[in-house]
Write an enzyme that holds these catalytic residues in place. Structure first.
Site, PDB file in Angstrom:
ATOM      1  N   HIS A   1       7.605   4.437   7.263  1.00 14.13           N
ATOM      2  CA  HIS A   1       7.741   3.196   6.849  1.00 14.13           C
ATOM      3  C   HIS A   1       8.706   2.256   7.519  1.00 14.13           C
ATOM      4  CE1 HIS A   1       5.095   4.021   3.579  1.00 14.13           C
ATOM      5  NE2 HIS A   1       5.557   5.279   3.673  1.00 14.13           N
TER       6      HIS A   1
ATOM      7  N   ASP B   1       2.015  12.987   4.480  1.00 10.47           N
ATOM      8  CA  ASP B   1       3.234  13.421   3.352  1.00 10.47           C
ATOM      9  C   ASP B   1       3.150  13.031   1.899  1.00 10.47           C
ATOM     10  OD1 ASP B   1       3.652  10.910   4.089  1.00 10.47           O
ATOM     11  OD2 ASP B   1       5.824  10.967   4.613  1.00 10.47           O
TER      12      ASP B   1
ATOM     13  N   TYR C   1      -1.905  -2.692   7.350  1.00 11.97           N
ATOM     14  CA  TYR C   1      -0.850  -2.745   8.448  1.00 11.97           C
ATOM     15  C   TYR C   1      -1.498  -1.453   9.228  1.00 11.97           C
ATOM     16  CZ  TYR C   1       1.042   1.562   5.964  1.00 11.97           C
ATOM     17  OH  TYR C   1       1.097   2.954   5.396  1.00 11.97           O
TER      18      TYR C   1
END
Lengths: 278, 987
Positions: free
Chosen positions: B268, B298, B528
């Site tokens: 991130h 993850d 994104y």
């Protein structure tokens, strides 16, 4: 005359701390002349989210109580301040940074512990209900604007409107016995300052234990029945809203078609009586 | 001939436009004064041209061909020039012409960029953005991983950051009618705590404000890698820093060969389609050639490596689709099971606080809830219901017992099982114990989970008789249980249970009101992971839409080498490792084991890290500290906003700025790609112009700008930026979305946001899996699975070979039918680290879980001297340090003499971490709860070896793969012991 109040619902607060952060955001690094000097980077909690856990694993409850300045009608800090702290007509209590300079003793004057000492600026400070914003036309102070859970709001009410709201929503003041007449009202405050007696009912047949659903459970104080409920699908029951350290209670479980069973509880703080096999 | 005249006029007009702009706008005048350049526009055959001479801020131009210009922009023909010169030219046309060499630019990158800049700037001089709110304060807009915000700025200083309140003209929210009531969210946005804490993170004493070099790093002499993480830094200039990094990039490529440069990011970064980790970063690194870090999924692990084999959904890493489930749930559902699910604390993912009110409606309607989690999580505290707390890693035993009750008491949908699933009989044999002699009764599961049999039987009966939603994870496809040693089994079991209860039936679905709002999914504004301007068709989801929506130069990495993220230390320290890919294309994509080094590729000699998060987010993370001392790792660059975590191990540190200090554009909660339409977590879709609210602090620069500066020195600036600034890329991005159909660019940048209106009720999306339940063709707006994965025709059935929910997985059967860790039919397995691993358990008798955190998004929010540190459930101030919190049950605390706020040491053979104790009934006895994602790493002595005071509890978690044939972390299967800290370092 309308006054401003905070209305806080303990059951809706989940400790996201948006109120605390928004307050910090508004005041850290920003002086608001006529209202307050800047809040220090760390250490102050002008609105403090306090945590309360009740019960024992696995029958527990967790609640949070946001605690700002109570903006009391009869504020001890105002009395102690020699004019450095005043209450406006709209009920907002403000500390004058100039007049209160150096008066560290004012921190202790608040029975709710919500005045903080700013070491750097040498002044006592606290929640202003974002008076600088409300005076500028904002509808809510920063803390309430940031609260998406609907746990916190500021309202401006006439006395009778307030009384209607208190009655309709079961609002309470925090420690009314202190006699300061706070302008902060709480809903579901029992989740924070009252206790519960809980337990799980089960039945055993052929060596198999099952949750006992729909069992009538009664709570007795001396010989008086003060509450009753039915166990849920997991056999759980809970009597909430009991005073802390209130001593002896008797819980009576009455399964349909068999004899009742009683369990005694000595209530200090909230208690999980465990599994009761009927 | 006509075109030649037009070309001539256009060039003459350009001269005039520049002069007028310089006369009118001081900023433009200043820009013109930055460089002395002779610019030649011409046709390639030199038959026509005009020379622009910029000298000391003055412009002269005349027609003709210059003998020695600095910059040449040459067109194949006048017609091409005229077409490409027009204002509002088609970018597709421009890219096509450039790729066909119909237009060429020659000159130094520095000068070419400047020339592009002064030409493009003519189109956006005097841009009016933000709203004047009086007293010299302007209100800008931005958006974050925790929601969109208003940013109030005075004198280039941010004075406040607030959630967004909408205006009258903004779209009204949707209304859902259910059980005689109407529900509609308030007309405003919400924000997560870490979103509102941004001001304190921007103005943080930990901000990196200028480039730095490790004092004992001498690129021409001793590099002293053994001192990484130990020795200090000295300030250097940007010139020095950029030259140094470029020299090292070239050195790695020339001395060592392809793949020598490793690059990875935290998962991130600061929000924004252009600046996020899947945009500017891959665009730059693809252009220089590099070894990428392959991310393990993850947050999904067990879903990707397990569940996808039973229901497909690989495009969602094995998680489920969730269209319009809010309405269905409110209308029909009677019970919601939150299993390893805390959407309040995790905001789903990026979901701000929008989901909370929807769960309040759930409460208002009397929908019952059950919480299954070793920790009495925040969703449980806010919406109380029955709490069942299995020992970590044993959830799959409870799954089997639920199935046992359903089978033996006839509480499942046999028709659905017969028609919509395959292989049930084989699993039923296991459930009933016909294969191993162990009936998976609630009593049996009690021995594994520690949860009373009676409670599980009661849950099975409730679930089997009520219309039930299952919310597994904060969003479907997450959940701490999917990161245990048996995480694959848990996720597989979640699909099995839904397969038995009729996934898709009214009131029977996946979700906990966190996803599935009736927002408009058909309005295109990308997320994104659709890659921003990366042009990366392989590493992002750019191929889904952006390639046709935003023409730009596609980029491709030339190195075929990759390193699995969980094995970075092995790749560097041992020079070799293996992994399995995260490939969302198809179920079998995950089977392709790859090795490092790749054939004929270089070992890693340069690590260019983006941010510093791995110490707090990966597992067994002392490894990450230790790897930095490897001699063969010649250079480490870290591009970061704050001096924290791994950043302190770099040789060269490049200071990046936040998204409040640069231009960007984005929509919160919109991931695209692996969580397509994830914005259905939002009550309102909000496209936001991320204003550059203030100038970058100190000498920090945007990531775009840092990569551009490096690109200029590498001669690839035109490839990287296409001559556009960040602001100009925002406009190109805007044009690629559906926004221009709804709002003008001018209004969008001024106001800063656009609320995408919800569709009218009769055009809402169909409910997920209703088509599957009813045996129809798929009708939800999901592009995946890819056409080739359907076996009975396009959009018929699921992605599995049978097109059905497969109790017996055909993909696992084909891949390795005898793999005891992943048998085609899931059977009970104990964790490889847990109470059953008796020798280890005797030494380390506490099970630690480390879920995704509440007050920091990965490491963004924690540390940084931010206000978040003062949150009482995040860190505790003891002495002069804010300690990370570990939660311990009263019984376990008493046994160890631990009281609230004591400093305690958590340790095992992997390392030791000091935390502040929170003594609580919220964790089941025998369990420690401490969130992952600590940003602060502060070893008391030698890094990688000694006790950490920062709180990186991931130091303690195992690096063993969840199942051998995977690249999956299992941090929630972790045995430790805890004691009061004696202030000595443990080595």
């Amino acid at each position: 005359m309308k006054e401003r109040y905070f209305i806080i619902d303990v059951a809706r607060c989940w400790d996201c701390n948006n109120c605390f952060i928004a307050c910090h955001d508004e005041h850290e690094g920003n002086n608001w002349p006529g209202y307050t000097l800047a809040q220090p980077r760390h250490g102050h909690r002008w609105i403090d989210v306090r945590r309360r856990e009740r019960g024992q694993y696995p029958l527990i409850d967790v609640a949070y109580r946001p605690t700002p300045c109570m903006h009391c009608k009869d504020a001890p800090c105002v009395k102690a301040s020699g004019g450095a702290i005043s209450r406006r007509e709209d009920g907002i209590v403000l500390i004058d940074p100039e007049k209160s300079m150096g008066k560290k003793e004012l921190v202790a004057s608040c029975p709710y512990g919500v005045i903080f000492w700013n070491e750097e600026q040498n002044v006592p400070q606290k929640c202003t209900m974002c008076a600088h914003l409300l005076d500028d036309g904002w509808e809510q102070p920063r803390c309430a604007q940031a609260c998406f859970a609907g746990a916190l709001k500021a309202v401006s009410l006439e006395e009778e409107e307030l009384q209607r709201m208190i009655a309709a929503e079961g609002l309470e003041q925090l420690h009314p016995e202190k006699g300061t007449k706070p302008n902060v009202y709480y809903k579901n405050l029992h989740r924070f300052d009252k206790e519960f007696i809980s337990g799980s009912a089960a039945v055993k047949h052929d060596d198999v234990v099952d949750c006992a659903q729909g069992v009538q459970v009664k709570l007795y104080r001396a010989d008086e029945m003060i509450g009753e409920c039915l166990t849920d699908a997991f056999g759980d029951f809970r009597f909430d809203g009991l005073p802390r350290n209130s001593g002896e209670y008797r819980v009576e479980l009455q399964p349909e078609g068999s004899s009742s069973q009683s369990v005694h509880a000595d209530l200090a703080s909230s208690i999980n009586l465990g599994t009761i096999i009927l | 001939m006509l075109e030649k005249t037009q070309f001539s006029m256009l060039l003459f007009g350009l001269d005039k436009s520049m002069r007028m702009a310089a006369a009118k706008y001081p900023a433009y005048r200043e820009k013109l004064g930055e460089m002395n350049v002779v610019l030649q526009f011409k046709l390639r055959d030199n038959s026509q041209g005009r020379v622009f001479t910029f000298a000391n801020g003055k412009l002269n131009s005349k027609s003709g061909i210059h003998a020695d210009p600095d910059v040449v922009i040459s067109f194949e023909e006048a017609a091409t020039a005229v077409r490409l010169f027009k204002p509002g030219r088609s970018m597709l046309d421009f890219i096509s012409a450039a790729k066909a060499f119909q237009v060429e630019t020659l000159g130094s990158d520095e000068q070419v960029c400047w020339v592009s800049g002064i030409i493009n700037l003519l189109f956006h001089l005097n841009v009016d953005y933000g709203v004047d709110v009086g007293n010299g304060v302007r209100r800008y807009t931005n958006t974050t991983n925790g929601g969109p915000v208003f940013v109030y700025v005075k004198d280039d200083k941010i004075i406040r950051i607030t959630p967004m309140d909408f205006e009258e003209e903004d779209a009204d929210p949707w209304v859902v009618s259910a059980r005689g009531k109407k529900f509609s969210p308030p007309k405003k946005a919400t924000a997560s705590p870490y979103a509102l804490a941004w001001k304190s993170m921007i103005y943080s004493k930990d901000r990196l404000l200028y480039p730095m070099k490790r004092v004992d790093f001498d690129p021409d002499g001793e590099r002293n890698p053994q001192n990484r993480g130990i020795s200090g830094y000295e300030r250097i200039s940007w010139e020095e820093a950029l030259d140094l990094v470029v020299k090292e990039i070239k050195r790695a490529k020339q001395k060592h060969g392809p793949g020598a440069i490793l690059n990875g990011s935290g998962s991130h970064h600061t929000w924004g389609a252009l600046g996020y980790w899947l945009s500017a970063r891959p665009r730059f690194f693809n252009t220089i050639g590099f070894t990428p870090v392959v991310h393990n999924p993850d947050s999904w692990e067990g879903w990707y490596w397990g569940a996808s084999h039973h229901w497909g959904q690989t495009a969602r890493n094995g998680g489920g689709e969730t269209y319009n489930t809010v309405e269905d749930c409110l209308k029909h559902c009677e019970l919601i099971v939150f299993w390893s699910s805390d959407p309040e604390a995790t905001s789903g993912v990026y979901g701000a606080g929008d989901g909370t009110i929807r769960r309040q409606w759930m409460e208002e309607l009397g929908i019952k809830v059950v919480h299954i989690d070793p920790y009495y999580n925040h969703t449980a505290a806010l919406f109380p219901g029955k709490w069942l707390a299995p020992r970590p890693g044993t959830d799959s035993a409870m799954i089997l017992a639920l199935a046992y009750v359903w089978i033996t008491e006839d509480l499942y949908d046999k028709e659905y099982v017969a028609n919509r699933t395959v292989g049930f009989e084989k699993w039923k044999e296991h459930v009933l114990g016909e294969d191993d002699g162990i009936p998976k009764t609630p009593e049996w599961q009690e021995g594994e989970t520690g949860v009373p049999a009676k409670d599980v039987r009661a849950l099975a009966r409730e679930w089997g008789t009520k219309k039930t939603y299952l919310n597994s994870g904060g969003i479907i496809g997450f959940g701490g249980a999917c990161r245990t040693a048996t995480g694959t089994d848990w996720a597989r079991g979640m699909v099995y249970l839904m397969g038995m209860q009729g996934l898709g039936k009214p009131g029977v679905n996946m979700g906990g009101l966190q996803q599935g709002t009736p927002v408009d999914t058909r309005f295109f504004f990308p997320g994104y992971s659709e890659g921003g301007f990366s042009g990366d068709l392989d590493g992002t989801a750019a191929a889904v839409n952006m390639y046709q929506r935003m023409p730009n130069l596609m980029t491709r990495n030339t190195s075929q080498q990759a390193v699995p993220r969980l094995k970075i230390p092995e790749a560097i320290m041992d020079g070799k490792c293996e992994g399995y890919p995260t490939n969302p294309m198809t179920i079998e994509g995950q089977f392709f084991k790859f090795g490092f080094p790749a054939p004929g590729h270089s070992p890693i000699t340069m690590y260019y890290k983006y941010g510093g998060s791995h110490m707090g987010t990966m597992c067994d993370t002392n490894r990450y500290a230790n790897m930095y001392r490897t001699q063969s790792l010649e250079c480490v660059v870290n591009q970061a906003i704050w001096f924290e975590g791994e950043t302190k191990f770099a040789d060269i540190i490049l200071p990046a700025c936040t998204n409040f200090e640069r231009w960007d554009i984005g929509e919160h909660a919109n991931c695209g790609g692996y969580i397509q339409h994830s914005f259905t977590q939002s009550n309102h879709r909000i496209a936001v112009m991320q204003h550059k609210c203030i100038e970058p602090l100190g000498e920090s620069k945007s990531d775009f700008q840092i990569f551009l500066e490096l690109s200029k020195r590498l001669g690839i600036a035109n490839l990287f930026s296409e001559g556009n600034t960040e602001y100009e890329w925002c406009k190109r991005y805007f044009d690629a979305t559906d926004l221009p159909n709804a709002i003008s660019w001018k209004k969008f940048i001024k106001k800063g946001y656009y609320v995408i209106p919800p569709l009218p009720e009769n055009r809402r999306d169909p409910v997920s899996y209703r088509w599957f339940y009813e045996g129809r063709q798929k009708d939800t707006p999901e592009l995946t699975p890819l056409p080739g994965d359907y076996t009975d025709g396009f959009r018929k059935g699921l992605q599995t070979q049978s097109g059905k929910i497969e109790f017996e997985s055909s993909s696992l059967k084909r891949f390795d039918p005898d793999d005891p860790e992943r048998l085609p039919v899931f059977k009970y397995r104990q964790s490889w680290e847990g109470p059953n691993t008796t020798e280890l358990f005797e030494k380390y008798p506490l099970q630690m879980i480390s879920p995704h955190p509440k007050f920091t998004f990965h490491t963004m929010g924690d540390g940084k001297d931010s206000v978040i540190n003062d949150i009482k459930d995040h860190r505790v101030l003891v002495g002069d340090r804010y300690y990370w919190i570990a939660r311990i049950n009263t019984v376990d605390a008493e046994a160890r003499g631990i009281e609230a706020n004591d400093l305690i040491e958590l340790y095992n053979d992997r390392g030791s971490v000091v935390c502040a104790a929170q003594v609580s009934e919220r964790v089941r006895p025998g369990t420690i709860h401490s969130y992952e994602s600590c940003a602060v790493y502060e070893p008391v002595g030698k890094p990688g070896v000694t006790t950490d005071l920062g709180g990186c509890i991931n130091i303690l978690t195992p690096s063993r793969m969840m199942v051998e044939k995977s690249h999956a972390m299992a941090g929630n299967s972790c045995l430790i012991e805890v004691c009061k800290w004696n202030k000595e370092e443990r080595v």
